[in-house]
Design a protein around this motif. Structure first.
Motif, PDB file in Angstrom:
ATOM      1  N   MET A  85      49.610   5.966  25.850  1.00  0.00           N
ATOM      2  CA  MET A  85      49.521   7.407  26.055  1.00  0.00           C
ATOM      3  C   MET A  85      48.248   7.992  25.457  1.00  0.00           C
ATOM      4  O   MET A  85      47.883   9.126  25.735  1.00  0.00           O
ATOM      5  N   GLY A  86      47.577   7.209  24.598  1.00  0.00           N
ATOM      6  CA  GLY A  86      46.335   7.679  23.991  1.00  0.00           C
ATOM      7  C   GLY A  86      46.527   8.777  22.973  1.00  0.00           C
ATOM      8  O   GLY A  86      45.697   9.669  22.833  1.00  0.00           O
ATOM      9  N   HIS A  87      47.619   8.734  22.207  1.00  0.00           N
ATOM     10  CA  HIS A  87      47.864   9.773  21.214  1.00  0.00           C
ATOM     11  C   HIS A  87      48.616   9.210  20.023  1.00  0.00           C
ATOM     12  O   HIS A  87      49.215   8.135  20.084  1.00  0.00           O
ATOM     13  N   GLY A  88      48.579   9.966  18.933  1.00  0.00           N
ATOM     14  CA  GLY A  88      49.386   9.663  17.765  1.00  0.00           C
ATOM     15  C   GLY A  88      50.434  10.741  17.596  1.00  0.00           C
ATOM     16  O   GLY A  88      50.984  11.240  18.582  1.00  0.00           O
ATOM     17  N   VAL A  89      50.703  11.114  16.350  1.00  0.00           N
ATOM     18  CA  VAL A  89      51.669  12.167  16.069  1.00  0.00           C
ATOM     19  C   VAL A  89      51.059  13.124  15.052  1.00  0.00           C
ATOM     20  O   VAL A  89      50.081  12.808  14.373  1.00  0.00           O
ATOM     21  N   TRP A  90      51.658  14.308  14.974  1.00  0.00           N
ATOM     22  CA  TRP A  90      51.152  15.320  14.054  1.00  0.00           C
ATOM     23  C   TRP A  90      51.470  14.960  12.603  1.00  0.00           C
ATOM     24  O   TRP A  90      50.670  15.168  11.704  1.00  0.00           O
ATOM     25  N   ASP A  91      52.670  14.422  12.364  1.00  0.00           N
ATOM     26  CA  ASP A  91      53.078  14.103  10.996  1.00  0.00           C
ATOM     27  C   ASP A  91      52.237  12.964  10.430  1.00  0.00           C
ATOM     28  O   ASP A  91      51.947  11.989  11.126  1.00  0.00           O
ATOM     29  N   MET A 112      58.619   8.644  20.794  1.00  0.00           N
ATOM     30  CA  MET A 112      59.080   8.178  22.093  1.00  0.00           C
ATOM     31  C   MET A 112      59.075   6.654  22.117  1.00  0.00           C
ATOM     32  O   MET A 112      58.427   6.009  21.295  1.00  0.00           O
ATOM     33  N   GLY A 113      59.845   6.082  23.040  1.00  0.00           N
ATOM     34  CA  GLY A 113      59.923   4.643  23.140  1.00  0.00           C
ATOM     35  C   GLY A 113      58.677   4.041  23.764  1.00  0.00           C
ATOM     36  O   GLY A 113      57.944   4.697  24.494  1.00  0.00           O
ATOM     37  N   GLY A 114      58.443   2.756  23.472  1.00  0.00           N
ATOM     38  CA  GLY A 114      57.287   2.057  24.010  1.00  0.00           C
ATOM     39  C   GLY A 114      56.588   1.251  22.929  1.00  0.00           C
ATOM     40  O   GLY A 114      57.111   1.062  21.830  1.00  0.00           O
ATOM     41  N   VAL A 115      55.405   0.765  23.245  1.00  0.00           N
ATOM     42  CA  VAL A 115      54.626  -0.025  22.290  1.00  0.00           C
ATOM     43  C   VAL A 115      53.804   0.910  21.409  1.00  0.00           C
ATOM     44  O   VAL A 115      53.046   1.741  21.912  1.00  0.00           O
ATOM     45  N   TRP A 116      53.975   0.759  20.106  1.00  0.00           N
ATOM     46  CA  TRP A 116      53.245   1.565  19.129  1.00  0.00           C
ATOM     47  C   TRP A 116      52.384   0.667  18.254  1.00  0.00           C
ATOM     48  O   TRP A 116      52.708  -0.501  18.040  1.00  0.00           O
ATOM     49  N   GLU A 117      51.303   1.229  17.765  1.00  0.00           N
ATOM     50  CA  GLU A 117      50.464   0.564  16.775  1.00  0.00           C
ATOM     51  C   GLU A 117      50.551   1.318  15.456  1.00  0.00           C
ATOM     52  O   GLU A 117      50.630   2.549  15.446  1.00  0.00           O
ATOM     53  N   ALA A 135      54.254  -2.801  17.312  1.00  0.00           N
ATOM     54  CA  ALA A 135      55.718  -2.860  17.334  1.00  0.00           C
ATOM     55  C   ALA A 135      56.220  -2.138  18.575  1.00  0.00           C
ATOM     56  O   ALA A 135      55.595  -1.186  19.049  1.00  0.00           O
ATOM     57  N   THR A 136      57.341  -2.599  19.099  1.00  0.00           N
ATOM     58  CA  THR A 136      57.954  -1.980  20.273  1.00  0.00           C
ATOM     59  C   THR A 136      59.159  -1.161  19.843  1.00  0.00           C
ATOM     60  O   THR A 136      60.014  -1.638  19.102  1.00  0.00           O
TER      61      THR A 136
END
Length: 315
Positions: A85-91, A112-117, A135-136
């Protein structure tokens, strides 16, 4: 008799100990280990047994040097990032040093679900390095018993809107007439967010940021507009800080105002919600002189948003 009782007692204890020794320990999540990009540090990431899940998470990171010695007193920054998605999170995660090269990480928020780094930036004295763990995360289970049909993407519809003639305030504290802004002769894309949102708002804002980055020298041709749905708390200084996190305000207006004025805007665009926490992801696109607006409801990939912009641009 006493000897026989002693014999059985010893046998019982021996068998009990043997059985206990054969019972496997509770399963623990296997740690992920890797070397930092420049090879200066060895890092080990341990997640809870359930792995990463939606919402806030914790993690533990162990840092060693090349010789296997614990690295203490390092500065660690952990950034959750969703590459698809090309984004991170605010927190922002909070890192606490435990000693012995161990660091505890709290507030790792997954939206949200999916592959995260998990991007780890590490600094020890003059040495700086980084590492990326992957991690997924599973999607949230549906509330109803029957399975939902597979999602085919976002909902795209056409809609007629009458832009209200209201004056709002932008991130610089300047008055902005909304109708004039949206009818300035440029293609416009509008979303509705608030600065303390930790779920879909950063995703929408990352979509704007990625679009500008992809367009490059053409970015000035599109007008991006975010309208706060939390006007009581989102004052200009907060809007400006938020925009700077996503690349700055050039070509991007973040607007707030009184509750009455913002309410008029939300109702005009069929985006009004009683509770800001229940708002849905929504983009509105409009080309100059187009008879209708394009309404995109749902999370949209950056490539799809670019395609929607190109359609609008080529009208």
């Amino acid at each position: 008799m006493k000897t026989l009782a002693t014999f059985f007692a010893v046998m019982f204890c021996s068998v009990s100990w043997a059985l206990a020794a054969e019972v496997p320990a509770a399963p623990a999540a296997a740690p992920s280990a890797l070397r930092s990009e420049q090879g200066g540090f060895n890092l080990q990431l341990r997640l809870p047994d359930s792995g990463l899940k939606l919402g806030p998470n914790t993690a533990d990171i162990t840092v060693q040097d090349q010789a296997g010695n614990p690295v203490e007193g390092a500065q660690l920054t952990v950034t959750p990032w969703m590459p698809s998605m090309g984004h991170g999170v605010w927190d922002k995660p909070v890192v606490k040093e435990l000693g012995g090269g161990r660091y505890h990480v709290e507030n790792v928020v997954i939206i949200m679900g999916g592959v995260w780094e998990l991007k780890v930036a590490l600094k020890k004295g003059e040495r700086e390095d980084r590492a990326v763990f992957s991690a997924t995360v599973a999607e949230a289970a549906p509330a109803q018993a029957s399975p939902e049909p597979e999602r085919t993407g976002y909902d795209r519809t056409l809609a007629d809107y009458n832009v209200p003639n209201v004056t709002l305030i932008n991130q610089d504290g300047q008055k902005v007439n909304l109708r004039q802004l949206l009818e300035s002769g440029k293609p416009v894309i509008v979303d509705f967010i608030f600065t303390t949102c930790t779920t879909i708002c950063p995703v929408l804002s990352a979509g704007f940021s990625n679009l500008r980055r992809t367009l490059g020298d053409e970015a000035h041709k599109v007008q991006l507009v975010s309208i706060s749905i939390d006007p009581e708390n989102d004052r200009p200084e907060k809007l400006k800080t938020y925009l700077e996190r996503f690349g700055g305000p050039e070509g991007w207006e973040f607007l707030t105002g009184s509750r009455e004025e913002v309410g008029r805007v939300l109702r005009a665009f069929n985006a009004f919600v009683v509770d800001k926490m229940s708002h849905e992801p929504l983009y509105l696109l409009h080309a100059p002189n187009a008879p209708q607006w394009v309404r995109i409801k749902g999370l949209i990939k950056k490539s799809d948003l670019l395609n929607e912009y190109r359609k609008m641009e080529n009208r």
